[in-house]
Motif scaffolding. Structure first.
Motif, PDB file in Angstrom:
ATOM      1  N   MET A  59       0.819  -1.211   0.000  1.00 23.73           N
ATOM      2  CA  MET A  59       0.000   0.000   0.000  1.00 23.73           C
ATOM      3  C   MET A  59       0.857   1.267   0.000  1.00 23.73           C
ATOM      4  N   ALA A  62       1.824   1.775  -3.562  1.00 27.90           N
ATOM      5  CA  ALA A  62       0.739   1.989  -4.521  1.00 27.90           C
ATOM      6  C   ALA A  62       0.716   3.440  -4.977  1.00 27.90           C
ATOM      7  N   GLY A  63       0.703   3.619  -6.278  1.00 30.35           N
ATOM      8  CA  GLY A  63       0.693   4.961  -6.831  1.00 30.35           C
ATOM      9  C   GLY A  63       2.074   5.549  -7.010  1.00 30.35           C
ATOM     10  N   LYS A  64       3.082   4.915  -6.434  1.00 32.55           N
ATOM     11  CA  LYS A  64       4.453   5.410  -6.571  1.00 32.55           C
ATOM     12  C   LYS A  64       5.251   4.508  -7.507  1.00 32.55           C
ATOM     13  N   LYS A  68      -2.261   1.617  -8.525  1.00 39.25           N
ATOM     14  CA  LYS A  68      -3.096   1.308  -7.362  1.00 39.25           C
ATOM     15  C   LYS A  68      -3.880   0.011  -7.543  1.00 39.25           C
ATOM     16  N   LYS A  69      -4.343  -0.231  -8.752  1.00 34.63           N
ATOM     17  CA  LYS A  69      -5.127  -1.448  -8.997  1.00 34.63           C
ATOM     18  C   LYS A  69      -4.272  -2.701  -8.889  1.00 34.63           C
ATOM     19  N   ALA A  71      -1.691  -2.986  -6.921  1.00 39.82           N
ATOM     20  CA  ALA A  71      -1.471  -3.148  -5.480  1.00 39.82           C
ATOM     21  C   ALA A  71      -2.691  -3.809  -4.840  1.00 39.82           C
ATOM     22  N   ALA A  72      -3.875  -3.348  -5.216  1.00 39.81           N
ATOM     23  CA  ALA A  72      -5.108  -3.926  -4.670  1.00 39.81           C
ATOM     24  C   ALA A  72      -5.238  -5.397  -5.047  1.00 39.81           C
TER      25      ALA A  72
END
Length: 85
Positions: A59, A62-64, A68-69, A71-72
């Motif tokens: 988490m 995520a985004g870095k 994000k998806k 990571a989810a």
């Protein structure tokens, strides 16, 4: 080689960010592998704690370093494996 001062700075900044991202990516992979090996061993308490640690690393990244998806999806798959134990 870069001639402008700003170009030289960008080279340094890019190298620094690359090192940080590589480290984060490696930490995520290591945490995920530890969680998967704990799940494979069959010890639920160890597996849950290793999965929590992996989830935290994923988490934070995520985004870095990953979308994000993705990571989810990784977290969801780990959680499913814990539930199936």
């Amino acid at each position: 080689m870069a001639n402008h001062k700003s170009s030289k700075k960008r080279i340094l900044v890019t190298a620094k960010k690359n090192a940080i991202n590589t480290s984060r990516r490696s930490a995520v992979k290591t945490a995920t592998k530890k969680a998967l090996s704990a799940i494979a061993s069959g010890d639920k308490a160890t597996a849950v704690s290793a999965t929590r640690a992996a989830e935290s690393k994923i988490m934070k990244s995520a985004g870095k370093i990953m979308p994000k998806k993705r990571a989810a999806r990784k977290i969801s798959r780990l959680t499913k494996k814990i539930a199936a134990m």
